[in-house]
Design a protein around this motif. Structure first.
Motif, PDB file in Angstrom:
ATOM      1  N   GLN A   1      35.707   1.138  50.761  1.00 48.76           N
ATOM      2  CA  GLN A   1      36.117   1.350  52.148  1.00 48.76           C
ATOM      3  C   GLN A   1      35.392   2.584  52.689  1.00 48.76           C
ATOM      4  N   PRO A   2      34.286   2.395  53.407  1.00 48.64           N
ATOM      5  CA  PRO A   2      33.470   3.529  53.868  1.00 48.64           C
ATOM      6  C   PRO A   2      34.238   4.548  54.706  1.00 48.64           C
ATOM      7  N   SER A   3      35.263   4.108  55.437  1.00 47.42           N
ATOM      8  CA  SER A   3      36.006   5.047  56.279  1.00 47.42           C
ATOM      9  C   SER A   3      36.677   6.131  55.447  1.00 47.42           C
ATOM     10  N   GLU A   4      37.081   5.812  54.220  1.00 49.77           N
ATOM     11  CA  GLU A   4      37.702   6.815  53.352  1.00 49.77           C
ATOM     12  C   GLU A   4      36.683   7.858  52.908  1.00 49.77           C
ATOM     13  N   ILE A   5      35.461   7.399  52.621  1.00 42.83           N
ATOM     14  CA  ILE A   5      34.406   8.332  52.238  1.00 42.83           C
ATOM     15  C   ILE A   5      34.065   9.243  53.415  1.00 42.83           C
ATOM     16  N   MET A   6      34.088   8.688  54.628  1.00 45.84           N
ATOM     17  CA  MET A   6      33.752   9.463  55.817  1.00 45.84           C
ATOM     18  C   MET A   6      34.752  10.592  56.051  1.00 45.84           C
ATOM     19  N   LYS A   7      36.009  10.415  55.644  1.00 47.55           N
ATOM     20  CA  LYS A   7      37.001  11.475  55.838  1.00 47.55           C
ATOM     21  C   LYS A   7      36.566  12.774  55.170  1.00 47.55           C
ATOM     22  N   VAL A   8      35.969  12.646  53.990  1.00 52.41           N
ATOM     23  CA  VAL A   8      35.489  13.833  53.270  1.00 52.41           C
ATOM     24  C   VAL A   8      34.142  14.281  53.823  1.00 52.41           C
ATOM     25  N   ALA A   9      33.248  13.322  54.060  1.00 50.09           N
ATOM     26  CA  ALA A   9      31.908  13.662  54.534  1.00 50.09           C
ATOM     27  C   ALA A   9      31.946  14.351  55.896  1.00 50.09           C
ATOM     28  N   LEU A  10      32.857  13.932  56.766  1.00 44.36           N
ATOM     29  CA  LEU A  10      32.967  14.549  58.093  1.00 44.36           C
ATOM     30  C   LEU A  10      33.398  16.001  57.975  1.00 44.36           C
ATOM     31  N   VAL A  11      34.375  16.273  57.122  1.00 39.72           N
ATOM     32  CA  VAL A  11      34.822  17.647  56.912  1.00 39.72           C
ATOM     33  C   VAL A  11      33.673  18.498  56.370  1.00 39.72           C
ATOM     34  N   MET A  12      32.929  17.949  55.402  1.00 40.22           N
ATOM     35  CA  MET A  12      31.794  18.684  54.837  1.00 40.22           C
ATOM     36  C   MET A  12      30.748  19.006  55.900  1.00 40.22           C
ATOM     37  N   ALA A  13      30.413  18.014  56.721  1.00 46.34           N
ATOM     38  CA  ALA A  13      29.362  18.207  57.721  1.00 46.34           C
ATOM     39  C   ALA A  13      29.773  19.223  58.787  1.00 46.34           C
ATOM     40  N   LEU A  14      31.016  19.140  59.236  1.00 47.31           N
ATOM     41  CA  LEU A  14      31.490  20.101  60.239  1.00 47.31           C
ATOM     42  C   LEU A  14      31.560  21.506  59.663  1.00 47.31           C
ATOM     43  N   ALA A  15      31.998  21.614  58.400  1.00 44.07           N
ATOM     44  CA  ALA A  15      32.029  22.929  57.745  1.00 44.07           C
ATOM     45  C   ALA A  15      30.619  23.491  57.622  1.00 44.07           C
ATOM     46  N   ARG A  16      29.659  22.635  57.314  1.00 43.89           N
ATOM     47  CA  ARG A  16      28.256  23.064  57.225  1.00 43.89           C
ATOM     48  C   ARG A  16      27.759  23.541  58.586  1.00 43.89           C
ATOM     49  N   TYR A  17      28.091  22.824  59.635  1.00 43.56           N
ATOM     50  CA  TYR A  17      27.639  23.190  60.981  1.00 43.56           C
ATOM     51  C   TYR A  17      28.177  24.564  61.366  1.00 43.56           C
ATOM     52  N   TYR A  18      29.456  24.785  61.173  1.00 47.92           N
ATOM     53  CA  TYR A  18      30.051  26.054  61.593  1.00 47.92           C
ATOM     54  C   TYR A  18      29.755  27.180  60.607  1.00 47.92           C
ATOM     55  N   HIS A  19      29.376  26.842  59.401  1.00 50.42           N
ATOM     56  CA  HIS A  19      28.959  27.873  58.452  1.00 50.42           C
ATOM     57  C   HIS A  19      27.710  28.604  58.945  1.00 50.42           C
TER      58      HIS A  19
END
Length: 387
Positions: A116-134
């Protein structure tokens, strides 16, 4: 709880294992064990088809957690954007090659395993946003120009998941993304304006009939499930009867009448908290919610001790996603929130949810092990200047 030493990578396995926050592992294991026991009860005292698979998936998830924990946090920083775009690509493939199940197209079958790709996206989205604001100067966080990219990063997967249709996961994705932006230091004036615009957007979506009729029924039926007890309100009505019949101490393990007589739908996934509540009553459900609260507090403590801005954001984002699962699932089965199909993490049956959640806590554990490191400095020296 926080007296463990950091790992010496020149040392042996013993020193590395001493760096693990075992309290986190213990409470995650207790939650998974609760899931196994409840799934065994749902199957009327049988290890199949759910309880045994749940054990094996948790064991695999624990291995993933440990592997992720000992990978340097700077590596996860560098992989955040690739993980996001990979997950976005999987979501885009769902309408093309996805498997349709119960009227929704949410899964991709790979080697006999339903992903279920949407479940993987839940983690990937948090990672990407954290990277952006880092890598973003704090003074620019509330600048509307610098909000365009993170809002686009949230909107794309939310739209793809909403069209599957999966309203519950779309809501969780949007909530998790917004929380990371708030934690990055967004001005509350922008938050208020955003909330007003969001409300207007919801009204527009409803007026344009973009929400399917059954989804509207799910959202509205929780306010008065008795109005249609055999239709839209059936699931919620039966769930409330089961939880209420459990009373203070419950009917006893494997003695729940609503579950054993098959009055409840999706007992092994969305409504598993109902089964637990009927069998163990008020005290049992409070104890289970207490386990979730302890995991959340351990994760929050890890975030507070991290020197890395990326580590703080990714850890808190994961913890908020985790506790949002819990609040939405328990709220919907008790009639406090719409029934939107959100599982109870580590307790409900589901392979992708289990493995992605354990991988996410692997990132939390990596933050703990590397809590004294500033990822900005180490990432520049290890991979070159990426900020």
């Amino acid at each position: 709880m926080n007296t463990l030493v950091l790992p010496d990578r020149r040392g042996g396995l013993r020193k590395n294992l001493a760096a693990v926050n075992w309290w986190l592992v213990i409470f995650l294991s207790l939650l998974a064990a609760t899931g196994v026991a409840t799934l065994y009860s749902v199957a009327d005292g049988s290890w199949t088809p759910w309880a045994l698979n749940h054990i094996m998936r948790y064991a695999l998830g624990l291995m993933i957690l440990m592997i992720a924990a000992f990978i340097p946090l700077r590596f996860w920083l560098s992989m955040s954007y690739p993980a996001y775009f990979f997950s976005l690509g999987l979501l885009a493939l769902v309408p093309v090659i996805g498997e349709i199940n119960m009227g929704a197209q949410r899964w991709i079958v790979i080697g006999g395993f339903q992903l279920q790709p949407s479940e993987i996206m839940k983690v990937a989205l948090v990672m990407a946003l954290a990277r952006y604001y880092h890598g973003l100067d704090f003074k620019r966080v509330s600048n509307p120009i610098y909000l365009v990219i993170p809002l686009a990063m949230i909107s794309l997967p939310v739209a793809l998941v909403f069209l599957q249709p999966d309203l519950g996961t779309a809501i969780l994705l949007g909530l998790s993304g917004i929380v990371v932006i708030l934690l990055a230091g967004l001005s509350w004036r922008i938050v208020v304006v955003g909330a007003i615009l969001g409300l207007m957007g919801v009204v527009t979506v409803i007026q344009l009939d973009l929400i399917k009729p059954y989804q509207i029924e799910r959202i509205t039926s929780f306010t008065n499930p008795e109005a249609d007890p055999l239709g839209a309100g059936y699931h919620l009505a039966q769930s409330k009867i089961a939880i209420g019949s459990g009373g203070v101490t419950g009917k006893g393990y494997m003695n729940g009448t609503q579950s054993q007589l098959d009055f409840l739908p999706e007992m092994h996934t969305d409504f598993i908290f109902t089964i637990f509540g009927e069998e163990f009553g008020f005290f049992g459900t409070i104890a289970l919610l207490g386990l979730y609260l302890v995991v959340f507090l351990i994760g929050t403590n890890i975030a507070m001790k991290a020197k890395s801005h990326y580590g703080r954001l990714v850890t808190m984002g994961i913890c908020i996603t985790f506790i949002s699962y819990v609040l939405i699932n328990t709220g919907m089965v008790m009639g406090l929130a719409p029934v939107v199909g959100v599982p109870l993490p580590l307790v409900s049956y589901g392979g992708t949810v289990m493995l992605t959640m354990m991988a996410a806590f692997g990132l939390v554990m990596s933050t703990w092990i590397n809590r004294d490191q500033d990822t900005l400095r180490t990432s520049m020296s290890y991979y070159g200047r990426i900020n």
